[in-house]
Design an enzyme around this catalytic site. Structure first.
Site, PDB file in Angstrom:
ATOM      1  N   HIS A  93       0.855  -1.178   0.000  1.00  0.00           N
ATOM      2  CA  HIS A  93       0.000   0.000   0.000  1.00  0.00           C
ATOM      3  C   HIS A  93       0.897   1.237   0.000  1.00  0.00           C
ATOM      4  CE1 HIS A  93      -3.832  -2.036   1.758  1.00  0.00           C
ATOM      5  NE2 HIS A  93      -3.142  -2.867   0.983  1.00  0.00           N
ATOM      6  N   GLU A  95       1.074   3.965   1.757  1.00  0.00           N
ATOM      7  CA  GLU A  95       1.604   4.416   3.043  1.00  0.00           C
ATOM      8  C   GLU A  95       2.756   3.516   3.493  1.00  0.00           C
ATOM      9  OE1 GLU A  95      -2.766   5.085   2.656  1.00  0.00           O
ATOM     10  OE2 GLU A  95      -1.546   3.279   2.661  1.00  0.00           O
ATOM     11  N   CYS A 123      -5.780   2.948   5.236  1.00  0.00           N
ATOM     12  CA  CYS A 123      -6.513   1.791   5.736  1.00  0.00           C
ATOM     13  C   CYS A 123      -5.935   1.430   7.111  1.00  0.00           C
ATOM     14  CB  CYS A 123      -6.367   0.619   4.759  1.00  0.00           C
ATOM     15  SG  CYS A 123      -4.710  -0.099   4.740  1.00  0.00           S
TER      16      CYS A 123
END
Length: 155
Positions: A93, A95, A123
């Site tokens: 992801h 991040e 998330c």
């Protein structure tokens, strides 16, 4: 109405396991400083624009449209675009990619003094990665919403 009472032993156990004070989470093994933002509000749009550029790059590669940057002392120290489909790595992801990049560049897993800028709200996995890295603040979205410090959420 009767008050609920905890024994002093149980109270000590609860307080030693989790102390909330001044926005900090303190445990026996680590202290996570969740101090205020260090990036001036006037500089935040520049970092958010970069997160959106990384989002666009991820889309152009055929991945999901997410991008993130890590900032410390007014400089980008890590960045990442989503690469879940193109890597293939289910943890890639944006991040997490940005946190990995910042840790590599800075030579440490502790990213204290850093802030995360993401084009969308992270998330739970991304927020937990930010928490464990010691990132102090999360900003997300076009309107640069201040989500505060990463929060520890129980699984």
């Amino acid at each position: 109405m009767a008050k609920a009472r905890l024994s002093s032993g149980r109270r000590r156990l609860i307080l030693s396991a989790l102390r909330l004070g001044g926005g900090s989470l303190v445990s026996a093994s680590a202290v996570f400083s969740l101090a205020g933002a260090t990036t001036p509000a006037s500089a935040r749009p520049r970092f958010m624009r970069r997160a959106f550029e990384l989002r666009q790059m991820a889309l152009e590669r055929g991945d999901h449209g997410y991008g993130a940057v890590i900032v410390r002392d007014g400089a980008v120290v890590g960045e990442g675009g989503n690469a879940v489909n193109t890597s293939p790595d289910p943890t890639a992801h944006s991040e997490v990619q940005a946190i990995r990049d910042a840790a590599r560049r800075l030579g440490t897993a502790r990213l204290t003094g850093c802030e995360l800028f993401a084009n969308a709200r992270p998330c739970p996995m991304g927020e937990m990665a930010a928490y464990w890295a010691g990132i102090e603040r999360i900003y997300y979205g076009e309107s640069i919403i201040d989500a505060g410090a990463p929060r520890y959420t129980a699984c």
